[in-house]
Design an enzyme around this catalytic site. Structure first.
Site, PDB file in Angstrom:
ATOM      1  CD  GLU A  59      -1.349  -2.412   1.926  1.00 53.82           C
ATOM      2  OE1 GLU A  59      -2.158  -3.305   2.203  1.00 53.82           O
ATOM      3  OE2 GLU A  59      -0.129  -2.499   2.180  1.00 53.82           O
ATOM      4  CB  CYS A  87      -1.015  -2.990   8.683  1.00 49.53           C
ATOM      5  SG  CYS A  87       0.190  -1.802   8.063  1.00 49.53           S
TER       6      CYS A  87
END
Length: 159
Positions: A59, A87
């Site tokens: 990401e 996360c």
């Protein structure tokens, strides 16, 4: 662009391609793409080993590749597609990047990052948080490349 009109499976397949490339390189099989107005503006895959960095998440790599475009189109319908629920670190980066929407496959059953959505600051930034897209394909990648990590993820939202 209308978030619900986007072809979520198509863009998730693009993230899955990045995840497969990561797995083939010996990395965690996690991939991500950043989309604006129906066009991919950033791609990323896990590169922990290659970059000798535990923060080289898919990401973050996708956000970094797209950062100039994101900056020019803040709150203009930018979507992050990722094969695994972001996360806490990545969710924070999404919020700070002013990305409006998150779409993912597998749910994280250890950290439960979706709990952060209850925070008013986070909720102000993230308009949509959609999980379970092509979840079986994401799980298959983990089974193929990282069988030992499968227990950390789920096909549905964790309690």
């Amino acid at each position: 662009m209308d978030f619900n009109a986007l072809d979520h499976p198509y863009f998730m397949r693009e993230a899955l391609h990045e995840a497969e490339q990561a797995g083939l390189a010996g990395e965690m099989p996690i991939g991500a793409v950043v989309v604006h107005a129906g066009t991919i503006i950033g791609r990323g895959r896990a590169r922990h080993t290659q970059r000798h960095s535990e923060i080289a998440h898919a990401e973050l790599n996708a956000l970094l590749e797209a950062e100039k475009h994101i900056h020019d189109h803040i709150h203009d319908g930018i979507v992050l597609y990722t094969t695994v629920e972001p996360c806490v670190m990545c969710l924070g980066a999404v919020v700070m990047s002013d990305v409006d929407h998150i779409v993912f496959g597998l749910y994280d059953v250890n950290i439960h990052p979706q709990q952060m959505l209850a925070m008013p600051y986070v909720r102000r930034h993230i308009r949509d948080y959609l999980g379970g897209i092509l979840v079986e394909e994401s799980l298959e990648l983990f089974k193929r490349f990282r069988q030992q990590d499968v227990p950390f993820f789920s096909l549905s939202s964790a309690p």
